[in-house]
Design a protein around this motif. Structure first.
Motif, PDB file in Angstrom:
ATOM      1  N   HIS A  53     -16.779  18.553 -40.524  1.00 36.53           N
ATOM      2  CA  HIS A  53     -16.970  19.604 -39.536  1.00 36.53           C
ATOM      3  C   HIS A  53     -16.360  19.163 -38.212  1.00 36.53           C
ATOM      4  N   PHE A  54     -15.951  20.144 -37.435  1.00 35.57           N
ATOM      5  CA  PHE A  54     -15.301  19.859 -36.168  1.00 35.57           C
ATOM      6  C   PHE A  54     -16.295  19.576 -35.031  1.00 35.57           C
ATOM      7  N   PHE A  55     -17.462  20.226 -35.048  1.00 36.45           N
ATOM      8  CA  PHE A  55     -18.364  20.157 -33.913  1.00 36.45           C
ATOM      9  C   PHE A  55     -19.784  19.832 -34.371  1.00 36.45           C
ATOM     10  N   THR A  56     -20.530  19.205 -33.438  1.00 34.98           N
ATOM     11  CA  THR A  56     -21.960  18.951 -33.619  1.00 34.98           C
ATOM     12  C   THR A  56     -22.730  19.759 -32.582  1.00 34.98           C
ATOM     13  N   VAL A  57     -23.742  20.497 -33.043  1.00 36.06           N
ATOM     14  CA  VAL A  57     -24.550  21.318 -32.145  1.00 36.06           C
ATOM     15  C   VAL A  57     -25.926  20.679 -32.024  1.00 36.06           C
ATOM     16  N   PHE A  58     -26.342  20.387 -30.779  1.00 34.30           N
ATOM     17  CA  PHE A  58     -27.663  19.818 -30.517  1.00 34.30           C
ATOM     18  C   PHE A  58     -28.577  20.937 -30.014  1.00 34.30           C
ATOM     19  N   PRO A  59     -29.706  21.180 -30.685  1.00 35.04           N
ATOM     20  CA  PRO A  59     -30.637  22.232 -30.229  1.00 35.04           C
ATOM     21  C   PRO A  59     -31.180  21.928 -28.835  1.00 35.04           C
ATOM     22  N   ASP A  60     -31.640  22.976 -28.161  1.00 36.86           N
ATOM     23  CA  ASP A  60     -32.206  22.815 -26.825  1.00 36.86           C
ATOM     24  C   ASP A  60     -33.483  21.993 -26.894  1.00 36.86           C
ATOM     25  N   LEU A  61     -33.680  21.173 -25.851  1.00 38.80           N
ATOM     26  CA  LEU A  61     -34.873  20.345 -25.776  1.00 38.80           C
ATOM     27  C   LEU A  61     -35.933  21.041 -24.946  1.00 38.80           C
ATOM     28  N   LEU A 109     -21.473  10.072 -49.757  1.00 33.79           N
ATOM     29  CA  LEU A 109     -20.501  10.515 -48.759  1.00 33.79           C
ATOM     30  C   LEU A 109     -21.207  11.382 -47.731  1.00 33.79           C
ATOM     31  N   TYR A 110     -20.974  11.074 -46.434  1.00 33.25           N
ATOM     32  CA  TYR A 110     -21.637  11.818 -45.368  1.00 33.25           C
ATOM     33  C   TYR A 110     -20.605  12.373 -44.398  1.00 33.25           C
ATOM     34  N   ASP A 111     -21.024  13.440 -43.730  1.00 37.78           N
ATOM     35  CA  ASP A 111     -20.220  14.128 -42.719  1.00 37.78           C
ATOM     36  C   ASP A 111     -20.610  13.593 -41.340  1.00 37.78           C
ATOM     37  N   ASN A 112     -19.629  13.154 -40.548  1.00 35.69           N
ATOM     38  CA  ASN A 112     -19.955  12.646 -39.202  1.00 35.69           C
ATOM     39  C   ASN A 112     -19.762  13.700 -38.112  1.00 35.69           C
ATOM     40  N   CYS A 113     -19.252  14.859 -38.464  1.00 30.79           N
ATOM     41  CA  CYS A 113     -19.126  16.005 -37.550  1.00 30.79           C
ATOM     42  C   CYS A 113     -18.359  15.661 -36.269  1.00 30.79           C
ATOM     43  N   VAL A 114     -17.466  14.685 -36.316  1.00 20.42           N
ATOM     44  CA  VAL A 114     -16.643  14.283 -35.173  1.00 20.42           C
ATOM     45  C   VAL A 114     -17.528  13.974 -33.966  1.00 20.42           C
ATOM     46  N   ARG A 115     -18.621  13.273 -34.223  1.00 17.82           N
ATOM     47  CA  ARG A 115     -19.547  12.941 -33.150  1.00 17.82           C
ATOM     48  C   ARG A 115     -20.060  11.525 -33.372  1.00 17.82           C
ATOM     49  N   LEU A 116     -20.030  10.731 -32.312  1.00 16.37           N
ATOM     50  CA  LEU A 116     -20.447   9.340 -32.444  1.00 16.37           C
ATOM     51  C   LEU A 116     -21.883   9.233 -32.932  1.00 16.37           C
ATOM     52  N   GLY A 117     -22.779  10.042 -32.366  1.00 15.80           N
ATOM     53  CA  GLY A 117     -24.182   9.980 -32.767  1.00 15.80           C
ATOM     54  C   GLY A 117     -24.367  10.286 -34.239  1.00 15.80           C
ATOM     55  N   MET A 118     -23.691  11.328 -34.729  1.00 12.23           N
ATOM     56  CA  MET A 118     -23.802  11.676 -36.142  1.00 12.23           C
ATOM     57  C   MET A 118     -23.207  10.605 -37.037  1.00 12.23           C
TER      58      MET A 118
END
Length: 868
Positions: A53-61, A109-118
Motif C-alpha cells: 500500500h502507498f499510504f498509512t492512515v492513523f485514526p484520530d486520537l 509476508l507483511y505489508d509495511n504501507c511505506v511507513r517506518l512505524g508499520m
C-alpha cells in the motif's frame, strides 16, 4: 529519533513480558499489530516485508480510549507482484529435489504501507511471532522466522537492522540502496541483492564522464536515501575533478515556494544536466512545476528510485522529460512466474488478507459482502465466484521487465542456499566452536549469517549471486533512456549496462545510436562551466569559483602540456625544448659556429686570406732575399715569423665546425704554440735590433756575439718548447672535450669545447701575454734608434696592436654567449695576426715592390749618414 523510540518500545515490551512470566507459567504476547499479510506453513519459515500500500492512515486520537490501530490505503499492484514473487520462489524451491531436500520452506509476508512505524511493527511481528502464548518459561528458542527478505526502503531498513542486528537476524533487502547500510559494524546481519548507492553514484558519474558533462546540477530528497546519495555523489564528482553547479534539497512537505526556488535555480544555472536522487513521491511536485514553467532544454539524469517509475510516462511530461537517462537494477527473467500470478485465488488461501485485498482492488468488489454495484444495479459478486481470469495487461501481471521481482527472487534463493549449505555440514568439520555444525531444529540466526556471507550461486537467468564483506551484491545496473512512443507517451528503452568488477572497476557500455536526445541538434548537450583547455595550455582556476570554472593559460617557454585540460605544464628534458604550440617536446637546436653560416664563412675567408697574404709576403721575401732590406731585417727570423703567422691564421679553422675531441684538443694547443713561436721570433728580432745598434758603437762591439744565428734559433726554440710543455701538461691532466651547454640559451644546445682546466688555459694565455709584454717593452725602449734601424718602431706598433686586441678580448669573450664566444676568440686571433703581418711586413713590401730604388745598401747607408 524513530530508531530510539522503537528500541524503547521493544525493551518496554520485554520488561512487561518478563514481569508476566513471574505471574504465569506461560509466555504471553503483550500486544498484537493489525497487519496485512500472507502466510504459508513450512519446516523453516522466511519472513518478508513489502510496500503493498502507498499510504498509512492513523485514526484520530481522543486520549479517552485506546486508539485504533493504523490501516493502509491505495493498493500497489507492482509491489504486490514482488510479494507474490517471494511466494512463487519458495514454492519453486520446495519442488526442487536438489535444494533443501526433505525441508519445506514456509513464509510470513507483511505489508509495511511505506511507513517506518508499520515496517517496524511488521519486523517485530516476524521476529517475535504472532502466537498469543507459548509454554517455554524461559522464552527462548528459535525465532518464528530464520531470515527476512526486505525492507525495500533504506530508512526502515536502517531502523530494523539496528535492532535485529543485535540478535544477528539475517536481513536480505531487495531495494534498500543507502550506502550507509554497508557499515558492517553497525549492521552485521544486513545483506542486499541490489547495489548500494555508492555504486549507483559511481555508475551515474561514469555516464557524466562519458559525455563530458563536468558542470551539473544536483537535486535530492530529504530522506536517508537522498542525503546519503547526494553526499556520495559530490565526493565522487570531486574525485574526478567535476563540479556541482547547484545543490538543492526536496523537503518532505513540498512547500510551493521551495519548489519555485529550485526551479529558479535550475533556470538561472548554466548547467544543462540535472541529476536527481529522489523517490517518485518527493519528485512529483517538482515535475508539475517544470511543466507549469515550460522549462525545457535540460538533460535529466534519474536515479534508480524513479528511473523506471510509470507515473512520469505521460504525454504531458514528454516535452520536458523525454531523453532522460537513468539507471535501474538489473532486469531478469523468472520462468513460470507469469502463470503463477494468473492462477492465484483468495479461496485457496483464506488466511492471506493481502491476497483478498488484491482481489478486491483488481475487480472492484467487497469480498465480505458478496455483492458489488455495477451501473446502479446490485449484481452477483465476482469476488466470490472467482471464475473470472485475472487480466493480463495490468502492472501486476507484467513480467517483461522484472527488476525488483528479480531481486526478491535472488534474495530468497540466497537464504535457501545458505540453509542448504548449513544442512550439508559434516559433524566434526563445522565452522563453529569445537568444529560443530548448526542444528536446523535449533537454528540460531547468527549461524545462518555465517553461511549467508559465503553464498555463491548462479540463477537460471545466468547471473552470479554472492556477497562481499559488507553484505553487498555484485554491482550491475541497466542504463535506461526515456523515448517517445507511438501514442505520445514515454517509453523506456535499455541502452546500456554498467557493472563493476574486482579488477576492471566500473565499466560502462552504451549503445549511443539507440539514445534519444530531446534537443534540436539530436545530440548530447554541452554542460561545462569552461571549455576544455587545448594542449599547450594549462587550467587556471578562477578565484572564488569551483575548479570546473577556469581560464586557459599558455605554457611558458620550455614547458608543454600534451593533454586536454592539463592542470600543470611539464618541463621538457634538458636536451629538448617546447614546440611553437607548446604541445610537445622537440630536440633542441644544436648551435655551433659552422662553415655554412655567414659568420663562419666570413671568418674562414679571413683566415684563408691571412694565410695567403703571409704566403705572398714569404714569396716576395724569398724572391728578394738578397736585397739589402731583406737581409738587414734578419731574413731567417722574418721567414720564421711569416711561418708562425701562417700557422696562426690556419689554427682558426680548428675553431670552426662541430666540436670534436681532436679539434678541441688541438685548437688551443696549436693556437698557443703558434703565437708563442710568433712572439718569440719578434722578441728575438727586437733583441737583435738592439744588439746591432749597440755593436755599431765602440763600447758595444762585442754585443753581437751573443745574438748570432745559433743563439737566435735556440732562443726561439727554447721559448716555444716551454709553451709545448705547458700544452702537454694541460692536455694530459684535464684535456678539453666537446660539451653541450644548456645555460647560455635555454632553447638551444650550444656545442662547445670545455677547456677542461681553467688554470691550464690561463697559464697558456699568460705565457703568450708575458712574451708580448716583454717584446713591447724592449721595442718601446728601442723606438728612438736611428732611421736605418727603424724596425723597432714597427715592432712597437705591432705589439701595441697585439696587446690592445687581447686585452679587449677578455671581457668580450666572457660576455659573449654560445658560438659568439668562439667568434670573438677567432676575431682576436685574426686581428692580432693581421696586426703583426701588416705592422711588420707592409713597410718592407712597400719598398721592395713599389720603391726598389730605395732597396739598396747605399740608400740605407746614406740615410744613416744624413741622419748623423
Amino acid at each position: 529519533m524513530w530508531i530510539t523510540l522503537y528500541i524503547f518500545l521493544y525493551l518496554s515490551f520485554n520488561c512487561m513480558y518478563a514481569a508476566s512470566v513471574l505471574r504465569s507459567d506461560r509466555c504471553q504476547l503483550q500486544g498484537h499489530f493489525r497487519l496485512n499479510g500472507m502466510h504459508q506453513d513450512g519446516d523453516v519459515i522466511l519472513g518478508g516485508l513489502f510496500q503493498v500500500h502507498f499510504f498509512t492512515v492513523f485514526p484520530d486520537l481522543s486520549f479517552k480510549t485506546e486508539p485504533e490501530p493504523p490501516y493502509c490505503e491505495k493498493f500497489d499492484m507492482e509491489s504486490f507482484q514482488l510479494a507474490q514473487t517471494m511466494a512463487f520462489t519458495i514454492n519453486e524451491i520446495n519442488k526442487n529435489p536438489n535444494l533443501l531436500p526433505n525441508i519445506t520452506l514456509g513464509y510470513y509476508l507483511y505489508d509495511n504501507c511505506v511507513r517506518l512505524g508499520m515496517a517496524f511493527r511488521a519486523a517485530m511481528s516476524l521476529i517475535s511471532g504472532t502466537e498469543k502464548s507459548f509454554s517455554n518459561l524461559n522464552c527462548t528458542g528459535p525465532p518464528p522466522v530464520v531470515g527476512i527478505v526486505g525492507d525495500p526502503s533504506s530508512t526502515p531498513s536502517i531502523a530494523i537492522s539496528s535492532v535485529l542486528g543485535l540478535f544477528r537476524v539475517p536481513i536480505v533487502s531487495y531495494y534498500a540502496t543507502c550506502s550507509c547500510l554497508s557499515e558492517r559494524k553497525k549492521y552485521p546481519s544486513f545483506f542486499r541483492t541490489i547495489p548500494s548507492d555508492a555504486f549507483q553514484v559511481r555508475a551515474m558519474v561514469q555516464i557524466l564522464r562519458h559525455f563530458g558533462w563536468t558542470w551539473v546540477g544536483l537535486i535530492y530528497s530529504d530522506d536517508d536515501y537522498g542525503i546519503y546519495a547526494a553526499q556520495s555523489f559530490q565526493q565522487e564528482m570531486q574525485l574526478f575533478g567535476h563540479c556541482v553547479a547547484f545543490s538543492e534539497i526536496l523537503p518532505h512537505y513540498n512547500n510551493p515556494r521551495d519548489i519555485q526556488r529550485i526551479i529558479g535555480m535550475i533556470q538561472a544555472s548554466t548547467a544543462r544536466v540535472v541529476v536527481v536522487f529522489s523517490t517518485s513521491s518527493f519528485l512529483l511536485p517538482l515535475m508539475d512545476e517544470v511543466v507549469l514553467q515550460n522549462m525545457t532544454g535540460r538533460q535529466w539524469i534519474a536515479s534508480e528510485a524513479w528511473a523506471d517509475s510509470p507515473v512520469y510516462h505521460t504525454p504531458r511530461l514528454l516535452p520536458y522529460l523525454g531523453g532522460t537517462l537513468g539507471i535501474t537494477v538489473r532486469r531478469g527473467k523468472i520462468q513460470g512466474l507469469h502463470d503463477f500470478l494468473l492462477h492465484i485465488r483468495p479461496s485457496n488461501e483464506p488466511r492471506n488478507s493481502m491476497l483478498r485485498i488484491f482481489w478486491e482492488n483488481m475487480f472492484g468488489c467487497s469480498y465480505e459482502t458478496g455483492a458489488t454495484v455495477k451501473d446502479g444495479e446490485q449484481v452477483k459478486n465476482i469476488c466470490t465466484g472467482e471464475e473470472n481470469p485475472i487480466p493480463t495487461n495490468t502492472p501486476y501481471t507484467d513480467v517483461s521487465a522484472l527488476r525488483g521481482a528479480y531481486n526478491v527472487y535472488k534474495a530468497v534463493y540466497a537464504l535457501a542456499h545458505a540453509l542448504h549449505d548449513l544442512m550439508q555440514c559434516e559433524e566434526g568439520r563445522g565452522p563453529f566452536s569445537g568444529n560443530r555444525c548448526a542444528d536446523i531444529t535449533k537454528l540460531k540466526p547468527w549461524q545462518l549469517v555465517h553461511y549467508l556471507q559465503k553464498v555463491n550461486f548462479t540463477t537460471g537467468f545466468g547471473d552470479h549471486v554472492s556477497f562481499d564483506k559488507n553484505g553487498d551484491a555484485l554491482a550491475i545496473y541497466d542504463v535506461l533512456n526515456w523515448q517517445p512512443s507511438s501514442d505520445g507517451s514515454i517509453r523506456i528503452y535499455t541502452v546500456g549496462v554498467v557493472n563493476e568488477g574486482a579488477t576492471t572497476g566500473v565499466v560502462l557500455k552504451l549503445d549511443e545510436d539507440a539514445i534519444y536526445w530531446n534537443f534540436e541538434t539530436k545530440k548530447p548537450p554541452r554542460s561545462v562551466c569552461s571549455e576544455s583547455c587545448p594542449p599547450g595550455t594549462r587550467r587556471a582556476t578562477r578565484k572564488g569559483l569551483p575548479v570546473c570554472c577556469f581560464d586557459c593559460l599558455p605554457c611558458g617557454d620550455g614547458d608543454i602540456s600534451n593533454t586536454t585540460d592539463a592542470i600543470e605544464c611539464t618541463t621538457c628534458p634538458d636536451e629538448f625544448w617546447s614546440s611553437p604550440d607548446n604541445n610537445q617536446c622537440v630536440p633542441k637546436e644544436v648551435e655551433f659556429l659552422s662553415y655554412e653560416e655567414p659568420l663562419g664563412i666570413s671568418l674562414t675567408t679571413a683566415s684563408l686570406l691571412g694565410t695567403c697574404f703571409s704566403g705572398l709576403v714569404m714569396i716576395v721575401f724569398a724572391h728578394h732575399r738578397n736585397t739589402p732590406i731583406v737581409r738587414a731585417n734578419n731574413s731567417e727570423l722574418s721567414f720564421l715569423l711569416l711561418l708562425s703567422l701562417k700557422m696562426c691564421f690556419l689554427c682558426v679553422l680548428l675553431f670552426i665546425g662541430r666540436p670534436q675531441l681532436w679539434t678541441c684538443q688541438l685548437r688551443h694547443a696549436v693556437f698557443g704554440i703558434s703565437f708563442v713561436l710568433c712572439i718569440s721570433s719578434i722578441l728575438v728580432k727586437t733583441m737583435v735590433v738592439i744588439a746591432v745598434f749597440k755593436s755599431s758603437r765602440p763600447e758595444g762591439k762585442g754585443a753581437m756575439k751573443w745574438f748570432g744565428a745559433v743563439q737566435q734559433r735556440c732562443t726561439v726554440l727554447l721559448l716555444t718548447a716551454l709553451q709545448v710543455v705547458i700544452c702537454a701538461v694541460w692536455l694530459s691532466s684535464a684535456s678539453p672535450t666537446p660539451h653541450k651547454n644548456n645555460h647560455y640559451i635555454r632553447s638551444k644546445i650550444v656545442y662547445e669545447c670545455a677547456i677542461g682546466s681553467v688554470a691550464g688555459f690561463s697559464v697558456l694565455l699568460g705565457y703568450i701575454g708575458l712574451l708580448a709584454a716583454v717584446s713591447f717593452l724592449l721595442a718601446f725602449l728601442a723606438r728612438n734608434l736611428p732611421d736605418n734601424f727603424n724596425e723597432a718602431k714597427f715592432i712597437t706598433f705591432s705589439m701595441l696592436i697585439f696587446c690592445a686586441v687581447w686585452i679587449a678580448f677578455v671581457p668580450a669573450y666572457v660576455s659573449s654567449p654560445g658560438k659568439y664566444a668562439v667568434a670573438v676568440e677567432i676575431f682576436a686571433i685574426l686581428a692580432s695576426s693581421f696586426g703583426l703581418l701588416v705592422a711588420i711586413f707592409a713597410p718592407k713590401c712597400y719598398i721592395i715592390l713599389l720603391h726598389p730604388e730605395r732597396n739598396t745598401k747605399n740608400a740605407i747607408m746614406g740615410r744613416e749618414t744624413q741622419n748623423k
